[in-house]
Scaffold this motif. Structure first.
Motif, PDB file in Angstrom:
ATOM      1  N   ASP A   1      16.941  13.764  -7.034  1.00 30.21           N
ATOM      2  CA  ASP A   1      16.631  12.555  -8.744  1.00 30.21           C
ATOM      3  C   ASP A   1      14.752  11.970  -7.662  1.00 30.21           C
ATOM      4  N   ARG A   2      13.934  11.462  -8.177  1.00 29.28           N
ATOM      5  CA  ARG A   2      12.550  11.467  -7.645  1.00 29.28           C
ATOM      6  C   ARG A   2      11.908   9.846  -8.074  1.00 29.28           C
ATOM      7  N   PHE A   3      11.636   9.185  -7.140  1.00 29.10           N
ATOM      8  CA  PHE A   3      10.808   7.980  -8.029  1.00 29.10           C
ATOM      9  C   PHE A   3       9.889   7.173  -6.400  1.00 29.10           C
ATOM     10  N   ILE A   4       9.911   6.381  -6.783  1.00 33.29           N
ATOM     11  CA  ILE A   4       8.782   5.659  -5.796  1.00 33.29           C
ATOM     12  C   ILE A   4       9.660   5.262  -5.859  1.00 33.29           C
ATOM     13  N   ALA A   5       9.190   5.122  -4.178  1.00 34.13           N
ATOM     14  CA  ALA A   5       9.441   3.498  -3.477  1.00 34.13           C
ATOM     15  C   ALA A   5       8.718   4.022  -1.518  1.00 34.13           C
ATOM     16  N   PHE A   6       8.872   2.657  -0.901  1.00 33.25           N
ATOM     17  CA  PHE A   6       8.135   3.140   0.564  1.00 33.25           C
ATOM     18  C   PHE A   6       6.204   3.839   0.164  1.00 33.25           C
TER      19      PHE A   6
ATOM     20  N   ALA B   1      -6.562  -8.916  20.250  1.00 34.49           N
ATOM     21  CA  ALA B   1      -6.931  -8.011  19.723  1.00 34.49           C
ATOM     22  C   ALA B   1      -5.776  -6.754  19.140  1.00 34.49           C
ATOM     23  N   VAL B   2      -4.233  -7.262  19.493  1.00 36.53           N
ATOM     24  CA  VAL B   2      -3.405  -6.449  19.231  1.00 36.53           C
ATOM     25  C   VAL B   2      -2.861  -6.126  17.471  1.00 36.53           C
ATOM     26  N   ARG B   3      -2.820  -5.855  16.792  1.00 39.82           N
ATOM     27  CA  ARG B   3      -2.540  -5.407  15.547  1.00 39.82           C
ATOM     28  C   ARG B   3      -1.525  -4.705  15.290  1.00 39.82           C
ATOM     29  N   LEU B   4      -0.427  -4.586  15.082  1.00 39.98           N
ATOM     30  CA  LEU B   4       0.669  -4.150  14.628  1.00 39.98           C
ATOM     31  C   LEU B   4       0.611  -3.244  13.534  1.00 39.98           C
ATOM     32  N   ASP B   5       0.453  -1.628  13.704  1.00 35.49           N
ATOM     33  CA  ASP B   5       0.677  -1.003  12.895  1.00 35.49           C
ATOM     34  C   ASP B   5       1.197   0.269  12.539  1.00 35.49           C
ATOM     35  N   LEU B   6       2.970   0.045  11.983  1.00 37.51           N
ATOM     36  CA  LEU B   6       3.558   1.097  12.736  1.00 37.51           C
ATOM     37  C   LEU B   6       3.436   2.476  11.806  1.00 37.51           C
ATOM     38  N   GLY B   7       2.497   2.593  10.616  1.00 36.24           N
ATOM     39  CA  GLY B   7       2.646   3.297   9.770  1.00 36.24           C
ATOM     40  C   GLY B   7       3.026   4.890  10.285  1.00 36.24           C
ATOM     41  N   ALA B   8       2.820   5.532  11.496  1.00 35.06           N
ATOM     42  CA  ALA B   8       3.031   6.507  11.507  1.00 35.06           C
ATOM     43  C   ALA B   8       4.760   6.284  13.030  1.00 35.06           C
ATOM     44  N   TYR B   9       5.289   5.554  12.069  1.00 31.44           N
ATOM     45  CA  TYR B   9       6.544   5.306  13.024  1.00 31.44           C
ATOM     46  C   TYR B   9       7.785   5.227  11.795  1.00 31.44           C
TER      47      TYR B   9
ATOM     48  N   ILE C   1      19.848  15.206   1.420  1.00 31.90           N
ATOM     49  CA  ILE C   1      18.475  15.407   2.030  1.00 31.90           C
ATOM     50  C   ILE C   1      17.535  13.976   0.833  1.00 31.90           C
ATOM     51  N   LEU C   2      17.058  13.479   2.158  1.00 39.03           N
ATOM     52  CA  LEU C   2      16.372  12.734   2.051  1.00 39.03           C
ATOM     53  C   LEU C   2      14.840  12.267   2.186  1.00 39.03           C
ATOM     54  N   ASN C   3      13.756  13.111   1.278  1.00 39.56           N
ATOM     55  CA  ASN C   3      12.626  13.422   1.616  1.00 39.56           C
ATOM     56  C   ASN C   3      11.120  12.186   0.899  1.00 39.56           C
ATOM     57  N   ALA C   4      10.659  11.370   1.430  1.00 44.71           N
ATOM     58  CA  ALA C   4       9.479  10.180   1.103  1.00 44.71           C
ATOM     59  C   ALA C   4       8.328  11.143   1.857  1.00 44.71           C
ATOM     60  N   GLY C   5       7.875  11.439   0.600  1.00 42.44           N
ATOM     61  CA  GLY C   5       6.206  11.694   0.928  1.00 42.44           C
ATOM     62  C   GLY C   5       6.574  12.676   2.041  1.00 42.44           C
TER      63      GLY C   5
ATOM     64  N   LYS D   1       8.349   4.640   8.769  1.00 36.47           N
ATOM     65  CA  LYS D   1       8.385   5.556   7.760  1.00 36.47           C
ATOM     66  C   LYS D   1       9.691   6.823   8.351  1.00 36.47           C
ATOM     67  N   GLY D   2       9.389   7.118   9.425  1.00 33.37           N
ATOM     68  CA  GLY D   2      10.704   7.893   9.989  1.00 33.37           C
ATOM     69  C   GLY D   2      11.984   7.140  10.361  1.00 33.37           C
ATOM     70  N   TYR D   3      11.834   6.034  10.974  1.00 35.46           N
ATOM     71  CA  TYR D   3      12.096   4.849  11.461  1.00 35.46           C
ATOM     72  C   TYR D   3      13.449   4.392  10.229  1.00 35.46           C
ATOM     73  N   GLY D   4      12.869   3.893   8.686  1.00 36.07           N
ATOM     74  CA  GLY D   4      13.475   4.138   7.445  1.00 36.07           C
ATOM     75  C   GLY D   4      14.020   5.572   6.814  1.00 36.07           C
TER      76      GLY D   4
END
Lengths: 354, 120
Positions: A38-43, A176-184, A206-210, A186-189
Protein backbone atom coordinates in the motif's frame (compact mmCIF):
# COMPACT_ATOMS: atom_id res chain seq x y z
CA UNK A 1 25.23 -51.14 -3.76
CA UNK A 2 21.58 -52.12 -3.61
CA UNK A 3 19.20 -50.74 -6.03
CA UNK A 4 15.69 -49.78 -5.04
CA UNK A 5 13.30 -52.21 -6.63
CA UNK A 6 9.75 -51.07 -6.93
CA UNK A 7 7.06 -53.71 -6.71
CA UNK A 8 4.45 -51.32 -8.07
CA UNK A 9 3.08 -51.74 -11.56
CA UNK A 10 3.42 -48.82 -14.00
CA UNK A 11 -0.32 -48.23 -13.67
CA UNK A 12 -0.11 -47.88 -9.92
CA UNK A 13 2.84 -45.56 -10.21
CA UNK A 14 0.94 -43.42 -12.64
CA UNK A 15 -2.00 -43.22 -10.23
CA UNK A 16 0.39 -42.27 -7.42
CA UNK A 17 1.99 -39.52 -9.48
CA UNK A 18 -1.45 -38.20 -10.35
CA UNK A 19 -2.44 -38.18 -6.67
CA UNK A 20 0.72 -36.28 -5.76
CA UNK A 21 0.05 -33.74 -8.50
CA UNK A 22 -3.53 -33.16 -7.37
CA UNK A 23 -2.30 -32.66 -3.81
CA UNK A 24 0.11 -29.99 -5.01
CA UNK A 25 -2.65 -28.25 -6.97
CA UNK A 26 -5.02 -28.49 -4.02
CA UNK A 27 -2.53 -26.88 -1.65
CA UNK A 28 -2.02 -24.12 -4.18
CA UNK A 29 -5.70 -23.29 -4.06
CA UNK A 30 -5.56 -22.41 -0.34
CA UNK A 31 -5.14 -18.75 0.67
CA UNK A 32 -1.40 -18.32 0.20
CA UNK A 33 0.65 -15.67 1.94
CA UNK A 34 1.53 -12.84 -0.41
CA UNK A 35 2.96 -9.33 -0.29
CA UNK A 36 0.27 -6.73 0.26
CA UNK A 37 1.56 -3.33 -0.80
CA UNK A 38 0.00 0.00 0.00
CA UNK A 39 1.21 3.53 -0.70
CA UNK A 40 -0.13 6.72 0.79
CA UNK A 41 0.99 10.14 1.94
CA UNK A 42 1.66 10.60 5.68
CA UNK A 43 4.34 12.25 7.84
CA UNK A 44 4.59 14.83 5.04
CA UNK A 45 6.04 12.24 2.66
CA UNK A 46 5.32 9.19 0.54
CA UNK A 47 4.83 6.11 2.71
CA UNK A 48 4.93 2.55 1.43
CA UNK A 49 3.98 -0.49 3.48
CA UNK A 50 4.64 -4.07 2.37
CA UNK A 51 3.10 -6.77 4.52
CA UNK A 52 3.67 -10.45 3.76
CA UNK A 53 0.75 -12.41 5.12
CA UNK A 54 -2.08 -14.75 4.16
CA UNK A 55 -4.45 -12.54 6.11
CA UNK A 56 -5.77 -9.87 3.76
CA UNK A 57 -7.70 -8.22 6.55
CA UNK A 58 -4.60 -7.91 8.75
CA UNK A 59 -2.76 -6.17 5.90
CA UNK A 60 -5.57 -3.62 5.57
CA UNK A 61 -5.59 -2.97 9.32
CA UNK A 62 -1.80 -2.61 9.26
CA UNK A 63 -2.03 0.14 6.61
CA UNK A 64 -4.63 1.99 8.61
CA UNK A 65 -2.54 1.71 11.78
CA UNK A 66 0.61 3.05 10.10
CA UNK A 67 -1.26 5.93 8.51
CA UNK A 68 -2.90 6.97 11.77
CA UNK A 69 0.29 6.54 13.86
CA UNK A 70 2.48 8.50 11.45
CA UNK A 71 -0.02 11.34 11.06
CA UNK A 72 -0.37 11.59 14.83
CA UNK A 73 3.40 11.62 15.41
CA UNK A 74 3.91 14.14 12.62
CA UNK A 75 1.50 16.56 14.28
CA UNK A 76 3.00 16.02 17.73
CA UNK A 77 6.62 16.43 16.65
CA UNK A 78 6.35 19.13 14.03
CA UNK A 79 8.70 21.93 15.07
CA UNK A 80 6.97 24.66 13.10
CA UNK A 81 3.29 24.01 13.68
CA UNK A 82 1.23 24.31 16.84
CA UNK A 83 1.41 21.08 18.82
CA UNK A 84 3.48 19.51 21.62
CA UNK A 85 6.86 20.21 19.95
CA UNK A 86 5.86 23.69 18.81
CA UNK A 87 4.74 24.49 22.36
CA UNK A 88 7.95 23.03 23.82
CA UNK A 89 9.92 25.40 21.59
CA UNK A 90 7.93 28.37 22.85
CA UNK A 91 8.61 27.34 26.46
CA UNK A 92 12.31 26.71 25.86
CA UNK A 93 12.62 30.23 24.44
CA UNK A 94 11.39 31.72 27.73
CA UNK A 95 14.32 30.27 29.69
CA UNK A 96 11.91 29.35 32.52
CA UNK A 97 11.44 25.80 33.81
CA UNK A 98 8.35 23.88 32.66
CA UNK A 99 6.92 20.33 32.68
CA UNK A 100 7.83 18.56 29.47
CA UNK A 101 5.09 17.10 27.30
CA UNK A 102 5.29 13.28 27.56
CA UNK A 103 4.92 12.84 23.79
CA UNK A 104 8.17 14.71 23.12
CA UNK A 105 10.26 14.06 26.25
CA UNK A 106 11.63 10.62 25.22
CA UNK A 107 12.63 12.03 21.82
CA UNK A 108 14.44 14.98 23.35
CA UNK A 109 16.34 12.74 25.79
CA UNK A 110 17.40 10.31 23.07
CA UNK A 111 18.26 13.11 20.61
CA UNK A 112 20.45 14.75 23.29
CA UNK A 113 22.39 11.51 23.75
CA UNK A 114 22.88 11.09 19.99
CA UNK A 115 23.81 14.73 19.47
CA UNK A 116 26.62 14.30 21.98
CA UNK A 117 27.76 11.01 20.42
CA UNK A 118 27.90 12.70 17.01
CA UNK A 119 30.11 15.46 18.47
CA UNK A 120 27.34 17.95 17.73
CA UNK A 121 27.19 17.26 13.99
CA UNK A 122 23.62 16.20 14.57
CA UNK A 123 22.40 19.34 16.32
CA UNK A 124 18.60 19.45 16.54
CA UNK A 125 18.82 22.54 18.79
CA UNK A 126 19.76 24.60 15.73
CA UNK A 127 16.25 24.57 14.30
CA UNK A 128 16.52 28.31 13.71
CA UNK A 129 19.25 27.70 11.14
CA UNK A 130 17.05 25.25 9.26
CA UNK A 131 14.21 27.77 9.23
CA UNK A 132 16.54 30.55 8.12
CA UNK A 133 17.41 28.53 5.02
CA UNK A 134 13.70 27.91 4.38
CA UNK A 135 13.97 24.12 4.40
CA UNK A 136 11.12 23.69 6.86
CA UNK A 137 8.61 24.67 4.16
CA UNK A 138 6.96 22.11 1.87
CA UNK A 139 8.51 23.69 -1.19
CA UNK A 140 11.80 25.31 -0.21
CA UNK A 141 12.92 28.16 -2.45
CA UNK A 142 15.89 30.44 -2.30
CA UNK A 143 17.56 32.76 -2.03
CA UNK A 144 20.07 31.58 0.59
CA UNK A 145 20.06 33.63 3.78
CA UNK A 146 22.19 36.65 4.58
CA UNK A 147 25.60 35.52 5.96
CA UNK A 148 25.18 37.98 8.85
CA UNK A 149 22.04 36.15 10.02
CA UNK A 150 23.86 32.81 9.82
CA UNK A 151 26.74 34.23 11.87
CA UNK A 152 24.32 35.41 14.56
CA UNK A 153 22.95 31.88 15.04
CA UNK A 154 26.46 30.37 15.06
CA UNK A 155 27.54 32.85 17.73
CA UNK A 156 24.50 32.02 19.89
CA UNK A 157 25.61 28.38 19.47
CA UNK A 158 22.41 26.63 20.58
CA UNK A 159 23.09 23.00 21.49
CA UNK A 160 21.31 20.10 23.17
CA UNK A 161 23.62 20.55 26.18
CA UNK A 162 21.85 23.88 26.81
CA UNK A 163 18.70 22.01 27.79
CA UNK A 164 18.55 21.11 31.48
CA UNK A 165 16.35 18.11 32.17
CA UNK A 166 15.46 16.99 35.68
CA UNK A 167 12.84 14.26 35.62
CA UNK A 168 10.02 15.83 33.64
CA UNK A 169 11.15 19.40 34.39
CA UNK A 170 12.95 21.13 31.60
CA UNK A 171 14.46 24.51 30.84
CA UNK A 172 16.86 26.00 28.34
CA UNK A 173 19.89 27.98 29.38
CA UNK A 174 20.12 29.39 25.86
CA UNK A 175 17.12 31.26 24.42
CA UNK A 176 18.35 30.51 20.88
CA UNK A 177 17.55 26.79 21.30
CA UNK A 178 14.89 25.87 18.79
CA UNK A 179 14.30 22.13 18.43
CA UNK A 180 13.83 20.61 14.98
CA UNK A 181 14.10 16.84 15.24
CA UNK A 182 13.78 16.40 11.47
CA UNK A 183 16.83 14.11 11.20
CA UNK A 184 15.64 11.89 14.04
CA UNK A 185 11.84 11.94 14.23
CA UNK A 186 11.19 10.04 11.01
CA UNK A 187 13.42 7.19 12.17
CA UNK A 188 11.81 7.15 15.59
CA UNK A 189 8.36 7.30 13.98
CA UNK A 190 9.12 4.38 11.64
CA UNK A 191 10.43 2.42 14.63
CA UNK A 192 7.31 3.09 16.71
CA UNK A 193 4.83 2.43 13.88
CA UNK A 194 6.54 -0.90 13.17
CA UNK A 195 6.45 -1.85 16.88
CA UNK A 196 2.70 -1.25 16.75
CA UNK A 197 2.38 -3.54 13.70
CA UNK A 198 4.28 -6.27 15.55
CA UNK A 199 1.87 -6.04 18.45
CA UNK A 200 -0.97 -6.46 15.95
CA UNK A 201 0.60 -9.72 14.78
CA UNK A 202 2.49 -8.55 11.69
CA UNK A 203 5.72 -10.57 11.42
CA UNK A 204 7.02 -9.80 7.94
CA UNK A 205 6.90 -6.24 6.65
CA UNK A 206 8.76 -3.24 5.25
CA UNK A 207 7.74 0.25 6.31
CA UNK A 208 9.26 2.86 4.00
CA UNK A 209 8.67 6.58 4.66
CA UNK A 210 10.20 8.94 2.14
CA UNK A 211 12.84 6.39 1.14
CA UNK A 212 13.96 5.38 4.62
CA UNK A 213 12.80 2.06 5.91
CA UNK A 214 12.67 -0.61 8.56
CA UNK A 215 12.16 -4.24 7.54
CA UNK A 216 11.20 -7.17 9.75
CA UNK A 217 11.03 -10.87 8.93
CA UNK A 218 11.05 -12.03 5.31
CA UNK A 219 8.54 -12.73 2.54
CA UNK A 220 8.48 -16.54 2.60
CA UNK A 221 11.79 -18.28 2.10
CA UNK A 222 13.76 -15.37 0.64
CA UNK A 223 14.97 -12.12 2.20
CA UNK A 224 13.43 -8.72 1.52
CA UNK A 225 15.21 -7.14 -1.47
CA UNK A 226 15.91 -3.42 -1.17
CA UNK A 227 17.17 -1.26 -4.03
CA UNK A 228 19.34 1.74 -3.10
CA UNK A 229 18.71 4.57 -5.56
CA UNK A 230 21.74 6.15 -7.25
CA UNK A 231 22.54 9.65 -5.89
CA UNK A 232 22.00 11.11 -9.38
CA UNK A 233 18.47 9.72 -9.30
CA UNK A 234 19.08 7.44 -12.30
CA UNK A 235 17.76 4.07 -11.22
CA UNK A 236 19.02 1.67 -8.58
CA UNK A 237 22.75 1.68 -7.79
CA UNK A 238 22.93 -1.17 -5.32
CA UNK A 239 20.90 -3.98 -3.82
CA UNK A 240 20.73 -4.98 -0.16
CA UNK A 241 19.01 -8.06 1.24
CA UNK A 242 17.77 -7.51 4.77
CA UNK A 243 18.50 -9.87 7.66
CA UNK A 244 15.85 -10.05 10.34
CA UNK A 245 15.05 -6.68 11.85
CA UNK A 246 17.00 -3.88 10.14
CA UNK A 247 16.62 -0.25 9.20
CA UNK A 248 18.15 1.22 6.03
CA UNK A 249 18.49 5.00 5.94
CA UNK A 250 20.00 7.29 3.33
CA UNK A 251 20.72 11.01 3.52
CA UNK A 252 21.35 12.58 0.14
CA UNK A 253 21.96 16.05 -1.27
CA UNK A 254 19.30 15.33 -3.91
CA UNK A 255 16.37 14.94 -1.50
CA UNK A 256 15.55 18.57 -0.72
CA UNK A 257 17.28 21.47 -2.39
CA UNK A 258 16.86 24.61 -4.39
CA UNK A 259 18.82 26.29 -7.12
CA UNK A 260 19.90 29.88 -6.81
CA UNK A 261 21.96 31.63 -9.50
CA UNK A 262 23.08 28.27 -10.83
CA UNK A 263 24.22 26.94 -7.46
CA UNK A 264 22.54 24.08 -5.62
CA UNK A 265 21.71 24.43 -1.94
CA UNK A 266 20.61 21.24 -0.19
CA UNK A 267 18.99 20.73 3.20
CA UNK A 268 21.72 18.92 5.17
CA UNK A 269 23.23 21.85 7.03
CA UNK A 270 26.61 21.76 8.77
CA UNK A 271 26.14 23.29 12.27
CA UNK A 272 29.80 24.40 12.24
CA UNK A 273 29.56 26.56 9.09
CA UNK A 274 25.82 27.14 8.91
CA UNK A 275 26.06 26.13 5.23
CA UNK A 276 24.93 23.00 3.35
CA UNK A 277 27.56 20.32 4.08
CA UNK A 278 29.95 19.84 1.14
CA UNK A 279 31.94 16.87 -0.10
CA UNK A 280 29.28 14.17 0.23
CA UNK A 281 26.60 13.01 -2.21
CA UNK A 282 24.87 10.49 -0.01
CA UNK A 283 25.30 8.27 3.05
CA UNK A 284 23.51 4.95 3.49
CA UNK A 285 23.43 3.19 6.86
CA UNK A 286 22.15 -0.25 7.86
CA UNK A 287 21.47 -0.47 11.57
CA UNK A 288 19.22 -2.32 14.02
CA UNK A 289 17.62 0.90 15.31
CA UNK A 290 15.79 3.20 12.87
CA UNK A 291 16.13 6.40 14.92
CA UNK A 292 19.88 5.90 15.31
CA UNK A 293 20.19 5.05 11.61
CA UNK A 294 18.40 8.32 10.80
CA UNK A 295 20.76 10.39 12.96
CA UNK A 296 23.85 8.50 11.74
CA UNK A 297 23.10 9.04 8.04
CA UNK A 298 22.78 12.80 8.65
CA UNK A 299 25.79 13.14 10.98
CA UNK A 300 28.09 11.09 8.71
CA UNK A 301 26.99 13.12 5.68
CA UNK A 302 28.05 16.30 7.53
CA UNK A 303 31.28 14.68 8.80
CA UNK A 304 32.22 14.12 5.14
CA UNK A 305 34.62 11.76 3.34
CA UNK A 306 37.50 12.46 5.77
CA UNK A 307 35.95 12.34 9.22
CA UNK A 308 33.02 9.92 8.96
CA UNK A 309 34.72 6.75 10.30
CA UNK A 310 35.39 8.24 13.76
CA UNK A 311 31.84 9.52 14.13
CA UNK A 312 30.41 6.19 12.91
CA UNK A 313 32.41 4.37 15.60
CA UNK A 314 31.17 6.76 18.30
CA UNK A 315 27.56 6.29 17.15
CA UNK A 316 27.98 2.51 17.10
CA UNK A 317 27.06 1.99 13.43
CA UNK A 318 29.25 -0.40 11.46
CA UNK A 319 27.45 -0.70 8.12
CA UNK A 320 28.03 2.54 6.21
CA UNK A 321 28.32 3.52 2.55
CA UNK A 322 29.31 7.11 1.76
CA UNK A 323 29.31 8.30 -1.86
CA UNK A 324 31.53 11.37 -2.13
CA UNK A 325 31.30 14.26 -4.60
CA UNK A 326 33.59 12.41 -7.03
CA UNK A 327 31.27 9.40 -7.03
CA UNK A 328 33.70 7.23 -5.03
CA UNK A 329 31.95 4.77 -2.70
CA UNK A 330 33.53 4.52 0.77
CA UNK A 331 32.35 1.36 2.54
CA UNK A 332 32.97 -0.19 5.93
CA UNK A 333 34.03 -3.85 5.71
CA UNK A 334 30.68 -4.90 7.22
CA UNK A 335 28.79 -2.87 4.59
CA UNK A 336 30.87 -4.25 1.75
CA UNK A 337 29.60 -7.74 2.60
CA UNK A 338 25.99 -6.56 2.33
CA UNK A 339 25.90 -4.42 -0.82
CA UNK A 340 25.68 -5.71 -4.37
CA UNK A 341 26.24 -3.02 -6.99
CA UNK A 342 23.99 -3.05 -10.04
CA UNK A 343 25.51 -2.35 -13.44
CA UNK A 344 28.94 -0.71 -13.54
CA UNK A 345 30.18 -0.48 -9.94
CA UNK A 346 31.67 2.82 -8.74
CA UNK A 347 35.26 3.12 -7.54
CA UNK A 348 35.23 1.49 -4.10
CA UNK A 349 37.33 2.24 -1.00
CA UNK A 350 37.02 -0.06 1.97
CA UNK A 351 37.48 1.94 5.17
CA UNK A 352 37.68 0.11 8.50
CA UNK A 353 36.36 1.96 11.54
CA UNK A 354 38.88 3.05 14.20
CA UNK B 1 14.80 -49.82 -15.32
CA UNK B 2 12.90 -46.73 -16.21
CA UNK B 3 9.29 -47.37 -16.91
CA UNK B 4 6.86 -45.21 -18.85
CA UNK B 5 5.45 -43.90 -15.60
CA UNK B 6 8.94 -42.86 -14.47
CA UNK B 7 9.40 -41.00 -17.70
CA UNK B 8 6.02 -39.36 -17.21
CA UNK B 9 6.92 -38.23 -13.67
CA UNK B 10 10.26 -36.84 -14.84
CA UNK B 11 8.55 -35.02 -17.70
CA UNK B 12 5.94 -33.63 -15.31
CA UNK B 13 8.60 -32.49 -12.84
CA UNK B 14 10.54 -30.80 -15.65
CA UNK B 15 7.43 -29.01 -16.86
CA UNK B 16 6.64 -27.93 -13.31
CA UNK B 17 10.12 -26.46 -12.83
CA UNK B 18 10.17 -24.69 -16.20
CA UNK B 19 6.59 -23.51 -15.75
CA UNK B 20 7.10 -22.13 -12.25
CA UNK B 21 10.30 -20.40 -13.37
CA UNK B 22 8.44 -18.58 -16.12
CA UNK B 23 5.54 -17.89 -13.78
CA UNK B 24 7.48 -16.63 -10.76
CA UNK B 25 10.66 -15.13 -12.17
CA UNK B 26 9.92 -12.04 -14.20
CA UNK B 27 12.44 -9.27 -13.57
CA UNK B 28 11.31 -5.71 -14.14
CA UNK B 29 8.10 -6.54 -15.93
CA UNK B 30 6.35 -3.91 -18.03
CA UNK B 31 3.46 -2.34 -16.20
CA UNK B 32 -0.10 -3.11 -17.20
CA UNK B 33 -2.13 -0.84 -14.95
CA UNK B 34 -1.96 2.61 -13.44
CA UNK B 35 -3.19 3.30 -9.92
CA UNK B 36 -4.03 6.85 -8.88
CA UNK B 37 -4.27 7.80 -5.21
CA UNK B 38 -5.59 11.18 -4.09
CA UNK B 39 -5.22 11.93 -0.38
CA UNK B 40 -6.26 8.82 1.49
CA UNK B 41 -8.22 7.20 -1.32
CA UNK B 42 -7.48 5.19 -4.44
CA UNK B 43 -9.55 7.03 -7.05
CA UNK B 44 -8.69 5.11 -10.20
CA UNK B 45 -7.09 1.91 -11.46
CA UNK B 46 -6.91 1.96 -15.25
CA UNK B 47 -5.36 -0.25 -17.95
CA UNK B 48 -2.35 1.25 -19.73
CA UNK B 49 -3.37 0.05 -23.19
CA UNK B 50 -6.26 2.48 -23.55
CA UNK B 51 -5.28 6.12 -24.08
CA UNK B 52 -7.03 8.61 -21.86
CA UNK B 53 -6.57 11.66 -19.71
CA UNK B 54 -7.62 11.99 -16.09
CA UNK B 55 -7.96 15.15 -14.01
CA UNK B 56 -7.41 14.64 -10.30
CA UNK B 57 -8.28 17.46 -7.94
CA UNK B 58 -6.35 17.86 -4.70
CA UNK B 59 -5.76 20.54 -2.07
CA UNK B 60 -3.36 22.49 -4.35
CA UNK B 61 -5.28 22.22 -7.63
CA UNK B 62 -5.55 19.80 -10.55
CA UNK B 63 -3.06 17.05 -11.40
CA UNK B 64 -3.43 15.72 -14.96
CA UNK B 65 -2.67 12.04 -15.54
CA UNK B 66 -2.09 11.01 -19.15
CA UNK B 67 -2.18 7.40 -20.33
CA UNK B 68 -0.77 6.47 -23.74
CA UNK B 69 1.13 3.60 -25.42
CA UNK B 70 1.41 1.36 -22.36
CA UNK B 71 2.64 4.13 -20.06
CA UNK B 72 1.28 6.83 -17.80
CA UNK B 73 2.66 10.20 -16.76
CA UNK B 74 1.96 13.23 -14.67
CA UNK B 75 1.26 15.72 -17.49
CA UNK B 76 0.55 18.69 -15.23
CA UNK B 77 0.49 19.37 -11.51
CA UNK B 78 0.34 22.48 -9.30
CA UNK B 79 3.68 21.91 -7.46
CA UNK B 80 6.05 24.81 -8.20
CA UNK B 81 9.11 22.62 -8.85
CA UNK B 82 7.49 20.24 -11.34
CA UNK B 83 8.72 17.18 -9.40
CA UNK B 84 5.64 15.17 -10.38
CA UNK B 85 6.14 15.89 -14.11
CA UNK B 86 9.90 15.18 -13.92
CA UNK B 87 9.22 11.50 -13.25
CA UNK B 88 8.42 11.26 -16.98
CA UNK B 89 6.62 8.33 -18.58
CA UNK B 90 6.04 5.49 -16.13
CA UNK B 91 6.26 2.11 -17.84
CA UNK B 92 8.07 -0.38 -15.59
CA UNK B 93 6.09 -1.95 -12.76
CA UNK B 94 6.76 0.01 -9.59
CA UNK B 95 7.56 3.33 -11.32
CA UNK B 96 5.75 6.28 -9.83
CA UNK B 97 5.21 10.03 -9.86
CA UNK B 98 4.18 11.89 -6.74
CA UNK B 99 2.82 15.35 -6.07
CA UNK B 100 3.23 16.01 -2.35
CA UNK B 101 1.55 19.45 -2.37
CA UNK B 102 -1.47 17.99 -4.16
CA UNK B 103 -1.29 14.67 -2.27
CA UNK B 104 -1.48 12.63 -5.47
CA UNK B 105 0.36 9.35 -6.16
CA UNK B 106 0.49 7.92 -9.68
CA UNK B 107 2.02 4.45 -9.79
CA UNK B 108 2.09 1.80 -12.48
CA UNK B 109 1.63 -1.82 -11.54
CA UNK B 110 2.67 -5.14 -12.99
CA UNK B 111 2.88 -8.66 -11.63
CA UNK B 112 6.30 -8.53 -10.05
CA UNK B 113 8.83 -5.94 -8.90
CA UNK B 114 12.59 -6.28 -9.11
CA UNK B 115 12.82 -4.90 -5.54
CA UNK B 116 10.41 -5.06 -2.64
CA UNK B 117 11.20 -1.47 -1.68
CA UNK B 118 13.54 1.34 -2.73
CA UNK B 119 15.78 3.30 -0.34
CA UNK B 120 16.73 6.89 -1.23
Amino acid sequence: MTRYQSKMSPGMRFAQALAALSLVLLLGACERPEIHRDRFIAFGTLVELNVYTADRELAARASESVRTDLEYMHRAWHAWEPGPMGRTNELLATGLPFSANPSVLPLILDARRLSEASEGLFNPAMGALFALWGFQSDEPRGPPPDPEQIRTILEQAPSMADIEIDGIRMRSRNPAVRLDLGAYAKGYGIHQAMEHLREMGVENAILNAGGDLRAIGRPGNRPWRIGVRAPDGQGVQAAIETRGDEAIFTSGDYERYYLHEGKRYHHILDPRSGQPARGTHSVTVIHHNAAEADVASTALFIAGPGDWPGIAARLGVDKVMLIDDDGIAHLTPAMEKRVKFEGTPPEIRITPLP
Amino acid sequence: MMTRADAFVILLATLLVVGSYAWLWTPSTPATQVRVVAGDREIARLPLDQPRQLEVSGPAGITVVEIRDGAARCAASPGSQGICQQAGWLRRAGDMAVSLPNRVIIEVLGDEWAFDSVNY
